[in-house]
Design an enzyme around this catalytic site. Structure first.
Site, mmCIF file in Angstrom:
data_model
loop_
_atom_site.group_PDB
_atom_site.id
_atom_site.type_symbol
_atom_site.label_atom_id
_atom_site.label_comp_id
_atom_site.label_asym_id
_atom_site.label_seq_id
_atom_site.Cartn_x
_atom_site.Cartn_y
_atom_site.Cartn_z
ATOM 1 N N TYR A 22 33.387 6.755 -7.060
ATOM 2 C CA TYR A 22 33.464 5.511 -7.823
ATOM 3 C C TYR A 22 32.108 4.916 -8.195
ATOM 4 O O TYR A 22 32.048 3.928 -8.928
ATOM 5 C CB TYR A 22 34.274 4.470 -7.037
ATOM 6 N N ASN A 72 43.001 -1.365 -14.507
ATOM 7 C CA ASN A 72 42.687 -0.272 -13.592
ATOM 8 C C ASN A 72 43.485 -0.622 -12.345
ATOM 9 O O ASN A 72 43.048 -1.431 -11.522
ATOM 10 C CB ASN A 72 41.196 -0.177 -13.293
ATOM 11 N N HIS A 78 49.790 5.411 -9.759
ATOM 12 C CA HIS A 78 50.553 6.631 -9.475
ATOM 13 C C HIS A 78 51.865 6.363 -8.761
ATOM 14 O O HIS A 78 52.671 7.277 -8.606
ATOM 15 C CB HIS A 78 49.700 7.572 -8.622
ATOM 16 N N ASP A 85 57.221 -1.408 -15.041
ATOM 17 C CA ASP A 85 58.254 -2.233 -15.667
ATOM 18 C C ASP A 85 57.702 -3.580 -16.144
ATOM 19 O O ASP A 85 58.182 -4.131 -17.135
ATOM 20 C CB ASP A 85 59.419 -2.451 -14.704
ATOM 21 N N HIS A 98 40.182 4.209 -15.864
ATOM 22 C CA HIS A 98 39.852 4.673 -14.511
ATOM 23 C C HIS A 98 38.392 5.068 -14.480
ATOM 24 O O HIS A 98 37.882 5.673 -15.433
ATOM 25 C CB HIS A 98 40.720 5.873 -14.113
ATOM 26 N N LEU A 99 37.719 4.718 -13.410
ATOM 27 C CA LEU A 99 36.318 5.087 -13.230
ATOM 28 C C LEU A 99 36.168 6.593 -13.067
ATOM 29 O O LEU A 99 35.287 7.210 -13.660
ATOM 30 C CB LEU A 99 35.740 4.372 -11.999
ATOM 31 N N SER A 100 37.033 7.193 -12.263
ATOM 32 C CA SER A 100 36.978 8.625 -12.014
ATOM 33 C C SER A 100 37.955 9.347 -12.939
ATOM 34 O O SER A 100 38.847 8.729 -13.533
ATOM 35 C CB SER A 100 37.322 8.931 -10.552
ATOM 36 N N ARG A 109 47.268 12.164 -7.974
ATOM 37 C CA ARG A 109 46.607 11.216 -8.882
ATOM 38 C C ARG A 109 46.711 11.620 -10.354
ATOM 39 O O ARG A 109 46.368 10.856 -11.242
ATOM 40 C CB ARG A 109 45.129 11.072 -8.531
#
Length: 143
Positions: A22, A72, A78, A85, A98-100, A109
């Site tokens: 991260y 994020n 996941h 919803d 997402h950072l990664s 993931r």
């Protein structure tokens, strides 16, 4: 544009948690970076480790003049049908970041339950994922 940036669980630990994945930037530094790089927008930053609080904040965005949402949602990405919803009926532009690179990590993931109801997903560019998210919102708002 009024943009809501929602940071999910454990993002309050940025700079301390798994810096190989991260990076070393803290959440406060990340928020400052987003704001500094996009001075023409009005940002609201929200972080919670509690799923229900995130849902409540997303619902609030339906009524408060928010023009775009960047999320994020961390691990909830996941696993959370409830967040999926909550996001589904929101018709303003919304982008997941997402950072990664979630597709280069653990198998669990690779799937984004929440991404299925977003306008798009940006993953793997570190703090720049958020800047790309802002650009995506700008593009979507003109469409």
């Amino acid at each position: 544009m009024k943009i809501l940036v929602v940071h999910g669980p454990n993002l309050n630990l940025l700079g301390k948690r798994d810096t190989q994945v991260y990076g070393s930037i803290t959440l406060e530094e990340l928020n400052e970076f987003i704001q500094k790089e996009n001075p023409g927008h009005d940002f609201t930053f929200f972080q919670s480790n509690v799923e229900g609080e995130i849902i409540d904040r997303l619902h609030q965005a339906l009524k408060d003049g928010t023009g775009g949402i960047i999320t994020n949602l961390g691990g909830y990405t996941h696993t959370s049908v409830a967040l999926r919803d909550a996001l589904e009926p929101i018709s303003i532009p919304k982008v997941e970041v997402h950072l990664s690179n979630i597709h280069a990590r653990e198998v669990f993931r690779e799937q984004s339950l929440t991404g299925k109801v977003m306008d798009g997903i940006i993953t793997g560019f570190g703090k720049h994922s958020y800047l790309l998210g802002v650009q995506a919102l700008e593009h979507l708002s003109k469409s």
